[in-house]
Write an enzyme that holds these catalytic residues in place. Structure first.
Site, short mmCIF file in Angstrom:
data_model
loop_
_atom_site.label_atom_id
_atom_site.label_comp_id
_atom_site.label_asym_id
_atom_site.label_seq_id
_atom_site.Cartn_x
_atom_site.Cartn_y
_atom_site.Cartn_z
N SER A 165 0.90 -1.15 0.00
CA SER A 165 0.00 0.00 0.00
C SER A 165 0.93 1.20 0.00
O SER A 165 1.70 1.42 0.95
CB SER A 165 -0.89 0.00 1.23
N ASN A 210 10.24 7.29 -12.36
CA ASN A 210 10.23 6.63 -13.67
C ASN A 210 9.08 7.09 -14.55
O ASN A 210 8.81 6.53 -15.59
CB ASN A 210 10.27 5.09 -13.52
N HIS A 267 2.86 -1.83 -17.00
CA HIS A 267 2.84 -1.89 -15.53
C HIS A 267 2.26 -3.22 -15.08
O HIS A 267 1.23 -3.66 -15.58
CB HIS A 267 2.02 -0.74 -14.95
N SER A 321 -5.14 15.22 26.29
CA SER A 321 -6.47 14.59 26.28
C SER A 321 -6.35 13.08 26.46
O SER A 321 -7.12 12.47 27.18
CB SER A 321 -7.20 14.87 24.96
N GLU A 372 -1.71 11.41 11.84
CA GLU A 372 -1.90 10.08 12.41
C GLU A 372 -1.31 8.98 11.54
O GLU A 372 -0.86 7.94 12.05
CB GLU A 372 -3.39 9.82 12.64
N HIS A 392 -11.67 9.25 24.18
CA HIS A 392 -12.85 9.97 23.67
C HIS A 392 -13.73 9.08 22.79
O HIS A 392 -14.10 9.45 21.67
CB HIS A 392 -12.42 11.22 22.90
#
Lengths: 626, 626
Positions: free
Chosen positions: A116, A176, A253, A345, A366, A415
């Site tokens: 990924s 590339n 590809h 927090s 994150e 939370h």
């Protein structure tokens, strides 16, 4: 340096790439060929220092293939280094082979499973931070494709690497020009890559990625650089380089050269010798430390540091988490803490205050935080990563991918649910349990009070693997004695104390809804109705045998959760209790959440004590009339 | 321009911010005060053009509060414009109020629900792209905080806006230096913000965000700019500006001024008149078009365009999706298509080829793609957004947040499950159903053949709300007649044709596992064992009454899915069938997935026809012996 040798090795690696992918009939040879000269020069040009007989040596340089689809190149490099046979190369992508379609931990030289795109640089940031922390002088290299540089996570990593002055981190972008379906966002515009990377505070070099002497010279400069900056090579390359009918051509590809064209392709590479390349050993050779081993002992060592909560004390679980976390960091040298600019927090700020060198402020980014945590984890650390539970959704792809790297990350989300109140839906985690439950062999824990939070935090640290711990914003009373025992896969039963009466209904809650369940139990007792309440603090795994045994004589089960129904506690319980035929009723967040006081919202969503009481009575009525 | 009037309005807005948050006892006054001068000048300085009596007017300028915690400012601006009373302001954050903690669609001037940082610019990109597409001359403004600029999604949006030359997009970064828990990544270093933003191709201005004449002058320059570039104001501001004991002070994030200090705070603002500010009307005033209305008719209009598949044709569902999508785009002017550089895999490339102006290449930046889709959706479009199903996890936070903006997005994920084969785990979506099932009132569809894909794609377009459509990489046979009817919330039953035998086991599959179920059914028939097979193409909602009725006489149910067990089809079925007492057995992906041939992997995970047959036999044996 004998550059001729590098030219020869580059040809050999190209040969390996071609034969392995053609044999597989699938794979990404062209994306591998474009980065071949770069990687061969890095690895065999005396820059990459690693004890290949001991891939886990803590002094080894690290090489992360962020462009995971170039796995044929990765495997071929190690073939050229004598660590993979030509025969094994031909098992590429086959069932049971170590050489999977994208790199996985089956292959011992994989630093992290990739595939990924846009995640590798963050992992590199984690490893480079770890090297700084441990005063190791190894370097971390990250090979990226050009398409993946469009991913925002890459820019999060770039910014953070600059902030932490990671001069031990080297990125290489293989420009590339061609993505999967044509030209990338920036094509061959290396100048724009450079402007952006440098604006983010990196030192960079734009080079011809097929000019081995130039690559060698640039890497030499990088080794000698004392700017204190992280460094990036932006290499202009050609996809399919070395084989004229592939080179810089669209439509190739993810396609192997057909078997009947393989010979022609190999001929194009030119003559070469099948010699093994030499990788430089690190200056210090050490055995790897086992983070897990140290971890296993930490719990008992810090028992003395545990807070002495008394039943009835009012303490938010996030606060209890902060308290124990500081103790844990002091007791276990492998624990590090990362937070996304909300440590006041999530309460991880205790570590920032008490053991600042183990606290890493990752700012509001994150994805990079989780990627970096994976980097730490791969180097034997036990990262505790915290933010608002809702915002872990920002890093779901990184979380998902981490499981394929045998990661050992402790995710702590504060939370959770509508009980956070006035801030409204955007800040309410209502899908976090569903998300973390999907992790293969992942653990999901949800403490309800300060004592269980401390115990579960310790258990999380000792468990080898990913754990999610859900904490609560609101203050809740302590309900367990400080010597109460907990275990991953456990639950607690709170029975009604009405003499002689057997409970017909079992209510299963966790976290904030456990308190609502106990309130309902109290109130029903006054009406001479008894219910049993189960604290399902371990949502995954669930002790399904134990739970089945506990509830098997009841006539109905109610689950109640501050979370959407889908993938939540109710469904986890349905799956765990699939062996018995008792009706299960779910109370969960079903209406569009909004702002309001916590109690108003628990009432509105019908997950408060009153909703439980109403349902218990409705069930009892049906039973009576039937 | 009467700048005195702006100064007065800024004081009035500050007053509103203070009284509303103090009344609420919670909220973010300091983050609102830092951006007050910027927003007052934008809105009342004759730059912002909007018909406030008709917030949906397509010619209105758009203002997205990406820093959603500054909602008190948003509401106060509209109070200063005479659209919210001082009385209503005092309902801020209260249960049932339109003025929620972070902006939601309850408030008619909210462009998109925000509160998860770093998403607003992408939404703005979508709205700006839409304006270009429709040749509307409105502008889109996005107010960002400085902390959120650390989010990679912001850089994805910046890069794409440059690529599409969105000179109708204006960003404003409120650089107030302080995040929730101290200084941000870049503090007051506006130069670095500018270097980065400009490297990403934007024209930018660094200004004092409290100097109203300077702000006015800069906005005037922006209005007159003909560079063709997107534009950014980088404003150095002070958090809490206007109240000395708040100004630039740490520890005041997300805290209201206590009631006993309110008077003092108000006094610090200085004298002002309570006059209403004037917002310029757009040059063309139009009624909004209803995307939904046009959509509802499209299905029948394109029936003639549908492909005539014959039973037994071998067609991957992703191909069928591509075929119908091009027809849909031609038939319905509201449909737009976005893809993350994999259109030749998701097959949305049909639109790129046939109706290029409706195809938006979003490159490998899924977060920005989904954010932009929300922007399109908010402007009445029906965006079809495609990538590999696994990579939607990259945008889970954007997907999660979209539901709070009443979004109407069609997510199409290809390459689901282990059946993709050799590429391995990183490319396999095994948690996408769990993820999309959590969406409040979201729809999850999973077609198994070309005919159902076409029908479900049309139903998705006609449905008002978020829909997820899961397509399959592998080629599968057509099993439905081209006039077969489908519906959201429907399923299909395939009964065994063994004469006189009633099936005791019902197997529920969808997509690739439906074909495995049908194969098992065929093979078991040869052994004189009949099973019923259900195609659960609508995973959410499930017609639970219909399904209950259908399976109620069976003795066992088997669910089989190419997805992890948690949150998947099995759990959806357990919840849907909670009213009946029939054992449910789940076959799902339970082993660490790897590379291999599709058939090998379906077998390895025990979700193929053989695994179904084995389980059916095991169940039957138990039955017989009992």
């Amino acid at each position: 340096m004998d550059l001729k040798n590098l030219e020869n090795l580059a040809k050999l690696v190209r040969y390996y790439i071609l034969i392995s992918t053609t044999e597989a009939g699938t794979g990404h040879p062209t994306s591998s060929l474009s980065a071949t000269d770069l990687m061969v020069t890095l690895m065999f040009g005396s820059f990459f220092k690693a004890d290949l007989n001991n891939p886990e040596n803590i002094n080894n340089d690290r090489l992360i293939f962020s462009k995971g689809h170039a796995s044929p190149l990765l495997y071929s490099l190690y073939a050229a280094a004598g660590k993979v046979s030509e025969e094994e190369l031909k098992t590429l992508r086959k069932f049971g082979s170590r050489l999977e379609g994208h790199p996985t931990m089956e292959f011992p030289y994989t630093e992290a499973a990739t595939g990924s795109l846009g995640q590798g640089l963050s992992i590199g940031v984690g490893m480079a931070l770890n090297a700084k922390l441990e005063k190791l002088d190894h370097q971390t290299f990250v090979l990226m494709g050009d398409s993946e540089v469009a991913e925002g996570s890459v820019w999060e990593a770039l910014a953070l690497a600059t902030h932490y002055k990671l001069d031990n981190l080297v990125g290489i972008i293989d420009v590339n020009r061609l993505g999967q379906r044509g030209e990338t966002l920036l094509g061959h515009d290396t100048k724009t890559y450079q402007d952006r990377v440098e604006a983010f505070g990196w030192k960079s070099w734009v080079i011809d990625g097929h000019d081995i002497p130039k690559i060698w010279e640039t890497m030499k400069k990088i080794q000698e650089d004392r700017s204190g900056m992280p460094k990036m090579i932006i290499a202009k390359t050609l996809k399919g380089k070395g084989v004229s009918f592939l080179e810089n051509m669209d439509g190739w590809h993810g396609k192997a050269v057909p078997a009947d064209k393989l010979e022609e392709a190999i001929k194009e590479i030119g003559e070469f010798d099948k010699v093994v390349g030499k990788v430089v050993l690190p200056s210090v050779i050490a055995r790897p430390r086992s983070g897990a081993a140290i971890s296993a002992k930490s719990g008992s060592r810090i028992m003395s540091g545990m807070t002495k909560y008394k039943i009835g004390d009012i303490v938010a679980t996030r606060k209890a988490y902060g308290n124990i976390l500081a103790q844990l960091v002091k007791a276990n040298p492998n624990v590090v803490v990362l937070d996304a600019e909300v440590s006041n927090s999530t309460m991880s700020e205790t570590v920032k205050k008490e053991v600042p060198e183990k606290f890493f402020e990752m700012y509001i980014a994150e994805q990079n935080m989780v990627g970096a945590a994976l980097g730490f984890s791969r180097r034997g650390k036990i990262p505790f990563v915290s933010t608002f539970a809702a915002f872990f959704s920002r890093a779901f792809d990184q979380i998902r991918m981490s499981q394929y790297s045998n990661s050992n990350i402790k995710f702590v989300g504060s939370h959770a649910g509508v009980s956070i109140g006035e801030d409204g839906a955007s800040q309410m985690a209502l899908e976090d349990i569903a998300m973390f439950r999907t992790l293969h062999e992942g653990v999901v824990l949800y403490p309800s009070d300060a004592v269980s939070t401390e115990r579960l935090s310790l258990l999380a640290a000792e468990h080898l693997g990913n754990v999610y711990l859900r904490t609560t914003r609101a203050e809740t009373p302590v309900i367990y004695n400080s010597d109460e025992e907990f275990k991953i896969g456990g639950f607690k039963k709170h029975v009604s104390s009405i003499k002689g009466q057997v409970s017909r209904v079992v209510v299963i809650g966790a976290g904030i809804t456990l308190h609502e369940s106990l309130k309902a139990q109290q109130q029903l007792m006054e009406e001479e109705v008894s219910i049993d309440v189960i604290d399902l603090y371990s949502i995954k795994p669930i002790d399904h045998e134990g739970l089945t045994k506990t509830v098997k004589d009841s006539q109905a089960i109610i689950t109640v959760e501050d979370h959407y129904e889908e993938g939540g506690i109710g469904e986890a319980v349905r799956t765990a209790l699939s062996g018995i035929n008792i009706p299960i009723h779910s109370l969960a967040v079903r209406k569009m959440p909004k702002s309001g006081k916590p109690a108003e919202l628990l009432g509105y969503e019908e997950i408060d004590s009153q909703a439980i009481i109403n349902l218990v009575k409705r069930i009892s009525k049906v039973k009576r009339s039937s």
